[in-house]
Design a protein around this motif. Sequence first.
Motif, mmCIF file in Angstrom:
data_model
loop_
_atom_site.group_PDB
_atom_site.id
_atom_site.type_symbol
_atom_site.label_atom_id
_atom_site.label_comp_id
_atom_site.label_asym_id
_atom_site.label_seq_id
_atom_site.Cartn_x
_atom_site.Cartn_y
_atom_site.Cartn_z
ATOM 1 N N ALA A 86 -38.927 -22.061 -16.649
ATOM 2 C CA ALA A 86 -38.364 -20.875 -15.914
ATOM 3 C C ALA A 86 -39.649 -19.857 -15.335
ATOM 4 C CB ALA A 86 -37.470 -19.944 -16.888
ATOM 5 N N THR A 87 -40.429 -19.680 -16.305
ATOM 6 C CA THR A 87 -41.627 -18.766 -15.816
ATOM 7 C C THR A 87 -42.375 -19.428 -14.785
ATOM 8 O OG1 THR A 87 -41.665 -17.636 -17.868
ATOM 9 C CG2 THR A 87 -43.432 -17.516 -16.561
ATOM 10 N N ALA A 88 -42.728 -20.621 -14.821
ATOM 11 C CA ALA A 88 -43.513 -21.552 -13.932
ATOM 12 C C ALA A 88 -42.846 -21.482 -12.504
ATOM 13 C CB ALA A 88 -44.034 -22.785 -14.349
ATOM 14 N N ARG A 89 -41.465 -21.803 -12.755
ATOM 15 C CA ARG A 89 -40.870 -21.856 -11.538
ATOM 16 C C ARG A 89 -40.946 -20.695 -10.895
ATOM 17 N NH1 ARG A 89 -36.592 -25.163 -9.142
ATOM 18 N NH2 ARG A 89 -36.331 -24.299 -7.253
ATOM 19 N N GLN A 90 -40.584 -19.511 -11.358
ATOM 20 C CA GLN A 90 -40.638 -17.963 -10.770
ATOM 21 C C GLN A 90 -41.975 -17.867 -9.996
ATOM 22 O OE1 GLN A 90 -39.859 -15.787 -14.302
ATOM 23 N NE2 GLN A 90 -37.522 -15.903 -13.956
ATOM 24 N N LEU A 91 -43.072 -18.180 -10.738
ATOM 25 C CA LEU A 91 -44.620 -18.029 -10.141
ATOM 26 C C LEU A 91 -44.729 -18.843 -9.169
ATOM 27 C CD1 LEU A 91 -46.440 -17.763 -13.551
ATOM 28 C CD2 LEU A 91 -45.823 -15.618 -12.138
ATOM 29 N N VAL A 92 -44.266 -20.142 -9.082
ATOM 30 C CA VAL A 92 -44.339 -21.007 -7.976
ATOM 31 C C VAL A 92 -43.529 -20.355 -6.636
ATOM 32 C CG1 VAL A 92 -43.697 -23.426 -7.288
ATOM 33 C CG2 VAL A 92 -45.030 -22.919 -9.289
ATOM 34 N N ASN A 93 -42.316 -20.314 -7.075
ATOM 35 C CA ASN A 93 -41.334 -19.632 -5.962
ATOM 36 C C ASN A 93 -42.050 -18.539 -5.299
ATOM 37 O OD1 ASN A 93 -39.470 -21.347 -6.454
ATOM 38 N ND2 ASN A 93 -38.134 -20.161 -7.669
ATOM 39 N N GLN A 94 -42.699 -17.340 -6.152
ATOM 40 C CA GLN A 94 -43.218 -16.366 -5.351
ATOM 41 C C GLN A 94 -44.569 -16.759 -4.796
ATOM 42 O OE1 GLN A 94 -42.154 -13.340 -5.594
ATOM 43 N NE2 GLN A 94 -43.660 -13.221 -3.861
ATOM 44 N N GLN A 95 -45.308 -17.804 -5.039
ATOM 45 C CA GLN A 95 -46.330 -18.208 -4.154
ATOM 46 C C GLN A 95 -46.039 -18.630 -2.812
ATOM 47 O OE1 GLN A 95 -48.720 -20.808 -6.483
ATOM 48 N NE2 GLN A 95 -49.894 -19.503 -7.620
ATOM 49 N N ILE A 96 -44.878 -19.567 -3.017
ATOM 50 C CA ILE A 96 -44.345 -20.325 -1.595
ATOM 51 C C ILE A 96 -43.764 -19.131 -0.787
ATOM 52 C CG2 ILE A 96 -42.920 -22.022 -0.963
ATOM 53 C CD1 ILE A 96 -43.124 -23.487 -3.697
ATOM 54 N N ARG A 97 -42.960 -18.406 -1.469
ATOM 55 C CA ARG A 97 -42.614 -17.371 -0.518
ATOM 56 C C ARG A 97 -43.370 -16.420 0.122
ATOM 57 N NH1 ARG A 97 -39.889 -15.462 -5.374
ATOM 58 N NH2 ARG A 97 -38.234 -16.620 -4.864
ATOM 59 N N THR A 98 -44.229 -15.935 -0.588
ATOM 60 C CA THR A 98 -45.497 -15.328 0.028
ATOM 61 C C THR A 98 -46.108 -15.806 1.226
ATOM 62 O OG1 THR A 98 -45.734 -13.975 -2.352
ATOM 63 C CG2 THR A 98 -47.575 -13.997 -0.570
ATOM 64 N N ARG A 99 -46.531 -17.009 0.974
ATOM 65 C CA ARG A 99 -47.278 -17.687 2.385
ATOM 66 C C ARG A 99 -46.379 -18.244 3.270
ATOM 67 N NH1 ARG A 99 -48.409 -19.155 6.158
ATOM 68 N NH2 ARG A 99 -49.971 -20.645 6.625
ATOM 69 N N TYR A 100 -45.078 -18.615 2.998
ATOM 70 C CA TYR A 100 -44.056 -19.095 3.951
ATOM 71 C C TYR A 100 -42.795 -18.388 3.798
ATOM 72 C CZ TYR A 100 -47.691 -22.987 3.067
ATOM 73 O OH TYR A 100 -48.604 -23.688 3.067
ATOM 74 N N ASP A 101 -41.923 -18.943 3.116
ATOM 75 C CA ASP A 101 -40.455 -17.905 3.022
ATOM 76 C C ASP A 101 -39.816 -18.596 1.609
ATOM 77 O OD1 ASP A 101 -38.426 -16.436 3.881
ATOM 78 O OD2 ASP A 101 -37.484 -17.992 5.216
ATOM 79 N N GLU A 102 -38.588 -18.236 1.563
ATOM 80 C CA GLU A 102 -37.969 -18.664 0.603
ATOM 81 C C GLU A 102 -38.052 -20.345 0.371
ATOM 82 O OE1 GLU A 102 -36.226 -17.632 -3.169
ATOM 83 O OE2 GLU A 102 -37.065 -16.105 -1.341
ATOM 84 N N PRO A 103 -38.350 -21.223 -0.779
ATOM 85 C CA PRO A 103 -38.369 -22.532 -0.851
ATOM 86 C C PRO A 103 -37.004 -22.988 -0.183
ATOM 87 C CG PRO A 103 -39.345 -21.477 -2.801
ATOM 88 C CD PRO A 103 -38.673 -20.404 -2.108
ATOM 89 N N SER A 104 -36.002 -22.602 -0.454
ATOM 90 C CA SER A 104 -34.809 -23.334 0.015
ATOM 91 C C SER A 104 -34.653 -23.193 1.604
ATOM 92 C CB SER A 104 -33.465 -22.608 -0.419
ATOM 93 O OG SER A 104 -33.422 -21.100 -0.075
ATOM 94 N N ARG A 105 -35.641 -22.536 2.465
ATOM 95 C CA ARG A 105 -35.446 -22.425 3.756
ATOM 96 C C ARG A 105 -36.646 -23.114 4.269
ATOM 97 N NH1 ARG A 105 -32.220 -17.786 5.131
ATOM 98 N NH2 ARG A 105 -31.601 -16.713 3.219
ATOM 99 N N LEU A 106 -37.485 -23.865 3.506
ATOM 100 C CA LEU A 106 -38.721 -24.300 4.146
ATOM 101 C C LEU A 106 -38.689 -25.890 4.075
ATOM 102 C CD1 LEU A 106 -41.657 -23.714 4.908
ATOM 103 C CD2 LEU A 106 -42.246 -23.800 2.449
ATOM 104 N N SER A 107 -39.043 -26.536 5.258
ATOM 105 C CA SER A 107 -39.108 -27.712 5.280
ATOM 106 C C SER A 107 -40.209 -28.458 4.363
ATOM 107 C CB SER A 107 -39.612 -28.186 6.839
ATOM 108 O OG SER A 107 -39.894 -29.822 6.803
ATOM 109 N N LEU A 108 -39.736 -29.704 3.574
ATOM 110 C CA LEU A 108 -40.817 -30.171 2.474
ATOM 111 C C LEU A 108 -42.004 -30.871 3.411
ATOM 112 C CD1 LEU A 108 -41.460 -30.642 -0.293
ATOM 113 C CD2 LEU A 108 -40.029 -32.847 -0.160
ATOM 114 N N LEU A 109 -41.586 -31.251 4.389
ATOM 115 C CA LEU A 109 -42.756 -31.767 5.221
ATOM 116 C C LEU A 109 -43.782 -30.908 5.674
ATOM 117 C CD1 LEU A 109 -43.974 -34.606 6.802
ATOM 118 C CD2 LEU A 109 -42.516 -34.104 8.594
ATOM 119 N N TYR A 110 -43.134 -29.976 6.360
ATOM 120 C CA TYR A 110 -44.153 -28.684 6.671
ATOM 121 C C TYR A 110 -44.983 -28.328 5.304
ATOM 122 C CZ TYR A 110 -45.803 -24.283 8.688
ATOM 123 O OH TYR A 110 -46.758 -23.316 8.988
ATOM 124 N N PHE A 111 -44.475 -28.181 4.249
ATOM 125 C CA PHE A 111 -45.025 -27.772 3.143
ATOM 126 C C PHE A 111 -46.333 -28.526 2.717
ATOM 127 C CE2 PHE A 111 -45.004 -26.782 -1.685
ATOM 128 C CZ PHE A 111 -45.639 -25.637 -1.463
#
Length: 588
Positions: free
Chosen positions: A174-199
Amino acid sequence: MSAGWLRACALVMIGLFSAGALAAAKQPTAIVVGGGLAGLTAAYELQSKGWQVTLLEAKPSMGGRSGLATSEWIGNSKAQPILNKYLETFKLSTLPAPEFVRTPGYLIDGEYFSAADLATKQPATAEAIKRYEKTLDDLARSINDPENPAGNSTLFALDQMNVATWLDKLQLPATARQLVNQQIRTRYDEPSRLSLLYFAQQSRVYRGVNDRDLRAARLPGGSPVLAQAFVKQLKTIKTSSPVTAINQDKDGVTVKVGSVGYQADYVVLAVPLRALAKIQLTPGLDNLHLAAIKGTNYGWRDQLMLKFKTPVWESRARMSGEIYSNTGLGMLWIEPALKGGANVVINLSGDNARLLQAFGDKQMVDQVLIRLHAFYPQARGAFTGYEVRRYSTDAGTGGSYLAFGPGQISKFWRLWERPMQRIAFAGEHTDALYPGTLEGALRSGQRAANQVQDLAAGKTVDPLKAAAVGAAAATAGAVAAKESKPGFFSRLFGGADKPAAQPVKAVEAAPAPAPVAAPAPVAPPVAPAVAKEEPVKAAPAKVAPAKASPAKKPVAKKTAAKPAAVKKAAAKAEPVKKKVANSQASAQ
């Protein structure tokens, strides 16, 4: 008689020659729409080449999505060559980055951890983050050419998936996922809204780039200082001049600001897609471009600067420059002390920003202060004020920076790099390698200026040497399973190669962007209708609002030469993890 006739002929020839010489010597003219760093760069480059340039900016001030941070961490000349070239040209001084900002830190349940601390104090979290980074690196390594990320059907299938689905397969604690989610949304957007290919493509761009190169120096004053350096060089700038219409014909372009018309030979449009939606173009955009304006995802971000009399966090640990929190605080950027005080810039991004969009500025700041005060009890007493930039609800930007959502690379990849008759496009969203960053904005301005000069010289301009990605991938999609390397998805997702199957269906429906030199006239789009579309954003900086932290993204000019970092990446055997690009590094 013959002598008089000869004299008359001579005078006629001289007149014709003079008229031809004047026509050849006529100074070319251009209008640049948009006063962010992309537009400023295009205007500066054209003016330097002898063009008469008029820059029109809708807002009262210049600089576009410049951030709130008073000191911006930037990369060195290896990581951000174009940015450093302009800093040298304008003689803007930088300061070496202190050691404590070179790597990010973490605020976990109110306790601060440096990157080194995490491995010893939270080994399970550190190991999970390492596993995530290794899997992401494997995914990035599968992309041979970051300028053509959907180069085969297996990779094309990744564009039909979102990052959250991929993360679910990793089963992070849980904690690792929260931190990873925060890194991704900070640079891009919510992981659920982001293309895996673009990432994966963005991770490929930064693969092999050392983190020390990405945050090598500090630019006092941040990106606004660079914007003002451009402004000082330009001769004609008109602020508070929102463009409402652009009409093209065989002789030139007319740009309308209300009832006032400006004439020029060519135009550079350096505005975000949401602002472009408000400009009526004649001839109109084709359906693919209209769909891109309405459908391309932008990250959501609100940026706060909280001001304190003293750095209240120093009592527990010296926090690094860039901190990721698992408690809804967003990404924190610790500012250098100013006159005995201290600032914290906080990027609220992704769904965290969406949840607070209905709050007033003071309410939003109070929510952040409540969380900060829980960890640092002196926070309330030392708090002196705040500043806010709300890019999520800004009608002109419609979000922060571009970040493609699922299926969008297949449709819109590099679409805006093609000029349309007498119009060239610029802006962070038009740079394939470094969207959402200072470097990407500067690169796009240079490319657009070069394209305008080529058009004026009668040259054919087609920057897309990579063919229509959508068409090629759609054709190959039906045989994805046959072309895919055995075990590719099983290595990435820990299961059978099923993830490719579902995307293949979507591939067949995805329209393929075919190169368009000059779009067929279409009825001009009704600006209000397009502008009102709720942006379905997905993802970074790339320019979330002017990002408020270190400049993490390296960039190299695509119009000139690819950055050394990108070229060397393929040769490096040892994967180097990409850390989420600094929020302050982006700007347009």
